[in-house]
Write a protein that holds these residues in place. Structure first.
Motif, PDB file in Angstrom:
ATOM      1  N   GLN A 153       2.715 -12.460  13.898  1.00  0.00           N
ATOM      2  CA  GLN A 153       1.024 -12.454  13.333  1.00  0.00           C
ATOM      3  C   GLN A 153       1.714 -13.246  12.646  1.00  0.00           C
ATOM      4  O   GLN A 153       0.227 -14.099  11.306  1.00  0.00           O
ATOM      5  N   LYS A 192       2.654 -14.070   9.202  1.00  0.00           N
ATOM      6  CA  LYS A 192       2.264 -13.640   7.532  1.00  0.00           C
ATOM      7  C   LYS A 192       3.097 -14.651   6.906  1.00  0.00           C
ATOM      8  O   LYS A 192       4.556 -14.716   7.627  1.00  0.00           O
ATOM      9  N   GLU A 207      -7.366  -2.444   0.585  1.00  0.00           N
ATOM     10  CA  GLU A 207      -8.264  -3.620   0.551  1.00  0.00           C
ATOM     11  C   GLU A 207      -8.298  -4.194  -1.046  1.00  0.00           C
ATOM     12  O   GLU A 207      -8.241  -5.336  -1.343  1.00  0.00           O
ATOM     13  N   LYS A 247      -5.726  -6.844  -1.386  1.00  0.00           N
ATOM     14  CA  LYS A 247      -5.790  -7.952  -0.220  1.00  0.00           C
ATOM     15  C   LYS A 247      -6.275  -8.494  -1.039  1.00  0.00           C
ATOM     16  O   LYS A 247      -6.426  -9.762  -0.829  1.00  0.00           O
ATOM     17  N   ASN A 248      -7.375  -7.912  -2.111  1.00  0.00           N
ATOM     18  CA  ASN A 248      -8.424  -8.891  -2.831  1.00  0.00           C
ATOM     19  C   ASN A 248      -6.953  -9.723  -3.735  1.00  0.00           C
ATOM     20  O   ASN A 248      -7.210 -10.857  -4.700  1.00  0.00           O
ATOM     21  N   GLY A 279      -4.004 -11.610  -1.510  1.00  0.00           N
ATOM     22  CA  GLY A 279      -4.187 -12.464  -0.479  1.00  0.00           C
ATOM     23  C   GLY A 279      -3.845 -11.682   1.295  1.00  0.00           C
ATOM     24  O   GLY A 279      -3.782 -10.583   0.777  1.00  0.00           O
ATOM     25  N   ASP A 280      -3.838 -12.072   2.443  1.00  0.00           N
ATOM     26  CA  ASP A 280      -3.202 -11.615   3.526  1.00  0.00           C
ATOM     27  C   ASP A 280      -2.351 -11.146   3.683  1.00  0.00           C
ATOM     28  O   ASP A 280      -1.364 -11.654   2.734  1.00  0.00           O
ATOM     29  N   TYR A 340       1.309  -8.628   5.164  1.00  0.00           N
ATOM     30  CA  TYR A 340       1.830  -7.568   6.431  1.00  0.00           C
ATOM     31  C   TYR A 340       2.677  -6.137   6.334  1.00  0.00           C
ATOM     32  O   TYR A 340       3.030  -6.132   4.976  1.00  0.00           O
TER      33      TYR A 340
END
Ligand SMILES: *Cc1c(COP(=O)(O)O)cnc(C)c1O
Length: 311
Positions: A55, A57, A136, A139-140, A143-144, A146
């Protein structure tokens, strides 16, 4: 990754106390796979790391307690396979003075040295760690990434643990495994032969485990949970358990960890003595590792003036 996973040996366990019972016990030394990515954690991460790679990541994010074998494993694996790692750690008090925390906690200290970034959260927030809102927010902040669940258990982890048993293990009647989240034993149950029985030894009071394991396993296998040897709950120990672990190492040369494998071997020994495990049985107990946790346990034992685990 494949290489180290294929050179695991089965070592015979000979204990004076058990000689008269005519039961043969072997341990599969998965603890020797790696000093820190021990045993089952390596196997649980294998297909997850391949997936993260697929993916594209850059980061792995996961959760755990301050002495967690899983946190340690993810940090080392991240370093080895070139991922940035983020550990969400239970206990916000640990974040107040990071230098002091790292000085007192070898698990976090080594994870930090291997590049893991920490976020310390309160015990109440930690409970919501798997909710979409919490993820969420992460993630903020980071960042992205796995996401590897707490303890590392998911479908891919179970797939990795299906590789623990090898064709030469078909000669055993009973396979024993310690349980935390149930991922490891699920893989073992799936790959066990029809004539083999799998016994799981939960390291915690876990009524939910039966249900959890059923989510991952194929039907029709012969398995059972032995709930008599959790010693009061996760991370709880007794003086008797510590003495058993030290004696076991003296007699067999095999070190056990106090959270999982020590409790399992105590249980197996007790069941043999009580006759619950019958004469002539061939047992294979999986040494899932966890030895990095001994230092953390010893500092707790020292504070209480109790016998330490010998190293
Ligand atoms: C994590 C761990 C287990 C439990 O594995 P689960 O897949 O969570 O049941 C057993 N032994 C050791 C040493 C561990 O670190």
């Amino acid at each position: 990754m494949g290489e180290v996973l294929n050179k695991v040996i089965n070592q015979q366990v000979v204990l004076k106390d058990l000689l008269e019972f005519d039961v043969s016990v072997f341990m599969k030394r998965e603890d020797q796979i790696h000093p820190f990515i021990s045993g089952n954690k390596y196997r649980k991460l294998k297909y997850n790391i391949l997936k993260a790679d697929e993916q594209n990541k850059q980061s792995l994010l996961t959760f755990g307690g301050a002495f967690s074998n899983h946190i340690s494993a993810v940090a080392f694996a991240g370093k080895e396979f070139e991922f940035h790692t983020i550990g969400i750690i239970r206990g916000d008090e640990l974040g107040i003075d990071l230098d002091k925390t790292l000085e007192q906690n070898i698990t976090l200290c080594l994870a930090h040295e291997h590049g893991m970034e920490f976020k310390f959260v309160s015990r109440s927030d930690y409970r919501f760690k798997h909710t979409p809102e919490f993820i969420e927010e992460l993630k903020n902040e980071f960042g992205d990434f796995y996401l590897v669940p707490e303890g590392g258990t998911n479908e891919l982890a179970v797939k990795g643990c299906e590789e623990i048993l090898k064709p030469e293990d078909d000669i055993f009647d009973v396979i024993c495994c310690a349980i935390g989240t149930g991922g490891t034993i699920s893989g073992i149950i799936n790959s066990a032969k029809a004539n083999q029985k799998v016994l799981g030894f939960p390291a915690l009071k876990g009524d939910f485990l039966h249900h959890e394991i059923k989510k991952y396993i194929v039907e029709g296998k012969n398995w059972n949970l032995i709930n008599d040897y959790h010693f009061g709950g996760f991370g709880k120990v007794s003086a008797e358990l510590i003495t058993f672990i030290n004696n076991f190492k003296d007699e067999t040369g095999i070190p056990l960890d106090p959270i999982y494998t020590g409790k399992m071997m105590f249980g197996i020994t007790d069941m043999i003595k009580k006759g619950t495990i019958k004469k002539g049985t061939k047992i294979l107990a999986i040494h899932t590792g966890g030895l990095q946790g001994i230092d953390g346990m010893n500092s707790r034992l020292q504070k209480k003036n109790l016998e330490l685990i010998s190293k």
